[in-house]
Write a protein that holds these residues in place. Structure first.
Motif, PDB file in Angstrom:
ATOM      1  N   ALA A 250      42.215  41.229  50.880  1.00 56.80           N
ATOM      2  CA  ALA A 250      41.932  40.716  52.083  1.00 56.80           C
ATOM      3  C   ALA A 250      40.911  42.025  52.619  1.00 56.80           C
ATOM      4  O   ALA A 250      40.150  41.493  53.369  1.00 56.80           O
ATOM      5  CB  ALA A 250      43.270  40.603  52.853  1.00 56.80           C
ATOM      6  N   LEU A 251      41.047  43.217  52.258  1.00 57.37           N
ATOM      7  CA  LEU A 251      40.245  44.185  52.529  1.00 57.37           C
ATOM      8  C   LEU A 251      38.755  43.948  52.349  1.00 57.37           C
ATOM      9  O   LEU A 251      37.730  44.300  52.864  1.00 57.37           O
ATOM     10  CB  LEU A 251      40.744  45.629  52.189  1.00 57.37           C
ATOM     11  CG  LEU A 251      39.808  46.973  52.901  1.00 57.37           C
ATOM     12  CD1 LEU A 251      39.859  46.829  54.284  1.00 57.37           C
ATOM     13  CD2 LEU A 251      40.536  48.229  52.417  1.00 57.37           C
ATOM     14  N   ARG A 252      38.683  43.566  50.887  1.00 55.75           N
ATOM     15  CA  ARG A 252      37.412  43.316  50.335  1.00 55.75           C
ATOM     16  C   ARG A 252      36.696  42.320  51.222  1.00 55.75           C
ATOM     17  O   ARG A 252      35.606  42.256  51.352  1.00 55.75           O
ATOM     18  CB  ARG A 252      37.677  42.926  48.931  1.00 55.75           C
ATOM     19  CG  ARG A 252      36.444  42.729  48.060  1.00 55.75           C
ATOM     20  CD  ARG A 252      36.471  42.629  46.660  1.00 55.75           C
ATOM     21  NE  ARG A 252      37.333  41.633  46.427  1.00 55.75           N
ATOM     22  CZ  ARG A 252      37.633  41.280  45.040  1.00 55.75           C
ATOM     23  NH1 ARG A 252      37.422  41.988  44.092  1.00 55.75           N
ATOM     24  NH2 ARG A 252      38.367  40.213  44.722  1.00 55.75           N
ATOM     25  N   ALA A 253      37.476  41.236  51.452  1.00 53.30           N
ATOM     26  CA  ALA A 253      36.798  40.063  52.122  1.00 53.30           C
ATOM     27  C   ALA A 253      36.507  40.504  53.349  1.00 53.30           C
ATOM     28  O   ALA A 253      35.259  40.126  54.041  1.00 53.30           O
ATOM     29  CB  ALA A 253      37.756  39.035  52.304  1.00 53.30           C
ATOM     30  N   VAL A 254      37.276  41.310  54.080  1.00 57.97           N
ATOM     31  CA  VAL A 254      37.067  41.646  55.355  1.00 57.97           C
ATOM     32  C   VAL A 254      35.552  42.443  55.763  1.00 57.97           C
ATOM     33  O   VAL A 254      34.940  42.248  56.607  1.00 57.97           O
ATOM     34  CB  VAL A 254      38.125  42.176  56.140  1.00 57.97           C
ATOM     35  CG1 VAL A 254      37.845  42.786  57.615  1.00 57.97           C
ATOM     36  CG2 VAL A 254      39.428  41.527  56.503  1.00 57.97           C
ATOM     37  N   ARG A 255      35.656  43.385  54.688  1.00 56.58           N
ATOM     38  CA  ARG A 255      34.268  44.235  54.724  1.00 56.58           C
ATOM     39  C   ARG A 255      33.143  43.322  54.433  1.00 56.58           C
ATOM     40  O   ARG A 255      32.176  43.719  55.146  1.00 56.58           O
ATOM     41  CB  ARG A 255      34.398  45.113  53.476  1.00 56.58           C
ATOM     42  CG  ARG A 255      35.412  46.395  53.627  1.00 56.58           C
ATOM     43  CD  ARG A 255      35.506  47.013  52.382  1.00 56.58           C
ATOM     44  NE  ARG A 255      36.498  48.484  52.868  1.00 56.58           N
ATOM     45  CZ  ARG A 255      36.839  49.281  51.596  1.00 56.58           C
ATOM     46  NH1 ARG A 255      36.574  49.056  50.601  1.00 56.58           N
ATOM     47  NH2 ARG A 255      37.474  50.104  52.150  1.00 56.58           N
ATOM     48  N   LYS A 256      33.142  42.463  53.778  1.00 52.31           N
ATOM     49  CA  LYS A 256      32.077  41.649  53.501  1.00 52.31           C
ATOM     50  C   LYS A 256      31.722  40.635  54.640  1.00 52.31           C
ATOM     51  O   LYS A 256      30.459  40.494  55.352  1.00 52.31           O
ATOM     52  CB  LYS A 256      32.102  40.674  52.231  1.00 52.31           C
ATOM     53  CG  LYS A 256      32.236  40.982  50.887  1.00 52.31           C
ATOM     54  CD  LYS A 256      32.493  40.145  50.047  1.00 52.31           C
ATOM     55  CE  LYS A 256      32.137  40.605  48.616  1.00 52.31           C
ATOM     56  NZ  LYS A 256      30.870  41.266  48.233  1.00 52.31           N
TER      57      LYS A 256
END
Length: 291
Positions: A250-256
Motif C-alpha cells: 500500500a505504501l508503495r502505491a500511495v507514494r506513486k
C-alpha cells in the motif's frame, strides 16, 4: 494476441483479489467461531465471489463499450468492446455466463444453508449489472465505491461466514469494513487513471467529481482507514491487525500516487493496490483463524 490472452485480459485478473479476499476473511471468521460444517461451502463461496468479479468486469466492458465510454484514447489496458477486439454480443454473453456460474454455485449454497441466500444473490447480480448497465447506471453517478464497499466488502465477507455458521456473525461484518475499503482503493486507483477519459465521456465517477488532487488524497485516506479498521477489529481479541503485513504494498502505491504519477504510470499502481489487498486480506484471514 491469441484469443485466450484477449479473454483473460478482459477478465482483468488484477482485480480478482476483490473476489478472493472477502471469502478468505469470512471463512477465517467462521473458523474462529468453531464452525463445524461441510467445508466445501467455502469453496462454493469462492466460486461465487470470483465468478461475480469476472461477471462485473465483462458487464462493465460491454456496457461502457456500447456507450462509447471506452475509445481509442483510453490510457489503461484495452477493453474488449471499446477496442474492437471482441464483438459486444460475445462480451455480453460472457458476462451472463459468469453471472450464471455465480448463481448456480449460490443456489447450491442456498440449498445447504438457507433459501434466503437466493434473495441476497439476486440483489448482488442486479447490482453488478446496473453498475454500468441499464438506463441509469449508478457507476456513472459516482456511486461505484459504495457498490464495491457493500458487496465486495460487507456482503461477501459476512455472507461467507453466514453460509458456514448459518447465522449472521457481527465480527464478520466488522471485518468486512477493511475488506470493503481495500476493494474501494482498487476501484479508485483504476478511476484515477481514467479521469480524463471518463469526464470526456460523461461518466461522473467519484474520481471525476473529486478531481485529480482530491482523488489522490482520498485514495490515501481509504487505505489508511482500511488498516485502522483492521486494528479496531483486533479489539475483539482476534488478530485482524495481521493485515498490516500488506502495508508495504500500500505504501508503495500511495507514494506513486502522491508523487503525481499519471497516465500509464498509474497502471502499476493498480497492481500494487491489488497486491496490498491480497497480502493484507490473506494475512488478516490467517491472523483471525489462528486466534
Amino acid at each position: 494476441m491469441t484469443a485466450v490472452r484477449i479473454w483473460v485480459g478482459g477478465a482483468r485478473p488484477r482485480t480478482l483479489s476483490a473476489g478472493l479476499v472477502p471469502v478468505a476473511v469470512g471463512t477465517a471468521a467462521a473458523v474462529g467461531e468453531g464452525a463445524q460444517t461441510a467445508w466445501w461451502r467455502a469453496g462454493a463461496a469462492l466460486v461465487v465471489g470470483m465468478a461475480l468479479q469476472v461477471a462485473v468486469n465483462f458487464a462493465n466492458d460491454y456496457s461502457d463499450g456500447v456507450r462509447g465510454t471506452d475509445d481509442s484514447t483510453r490510457v489503461g489496458p484495452r477493453r474488449l468492446v471499446g477496442s474492437g477486439l471482441v464483438e459486444a454480443r460475445s462480451v455480453k454473453l460472457a458476462a451472463f455466463a459468469a453471472f450464471g456460474v455465480a448463481m448456480a454455485a449460490g443456489a447450491v449454497l442456498a440449498a445447504a444453508a438457507g433459501w434466503e441466500l437466493l434473495a441476497a444473490g439476486a440483489v448482488c447480480v442486479a447490482a453488478g449489472w446496473a453498475y454500468t448497465g441499464g438506463p441509469k447506471p449508478y457507476g456513472y453517478l459516482g456511486l461505484g465505491e459504495v457498490f464495491v464497499f457493500v458487496f465486495f466488502g460487507l456482503v461477501a465477507t459476512a455472507g461467507t461466514t453466514y453460509v458456514l455458521l448459518e447465522r449472521l456473525d457481527w465480527f464478520a461484518v466488522l471485518c468486512g469494513v477493511p475488506v470493503g475499503l481495500w476493494a474501494v482503493s482498487l476501484l479508485m486507483a483504476n478511476n484515477l487513471r481514467d479521469i480524463a477519459g471518463d469526464e470526456a465521456a460523461g461518466k461522473r465517477t467519484l474520481a471525476v467529481r473529486l478531481g485529480d488532487r482530491g482523488t489522490r488524497v482520498a485514495y490515501m485516506a481509504v487505505l489508511e482507514a482500511s488498516y485502522a479498521a483492521a486494528l479496531v477489529a483486533s479489539v475483539t481479541g482476534r488478530a485482524a491487525a495481521a493485515a498490516v503485513v500488506g502495508a508495504p504494498f500500500a505504501l508503495r502505491a500511495v507514494r506513486k500516487v502522491l508523487r503525481g504519477a499519471s497516465g500509464r504510470d498509474l497502471i502499476p499502481v493498480l497492481g500494487a493496490t491489488a497486491g496490498a489487498q491480497l497480502a493484507s486480506g490473506l494475512a488478516m484471514a490467517a491472523g483471525i483463524a489462528l486466534t
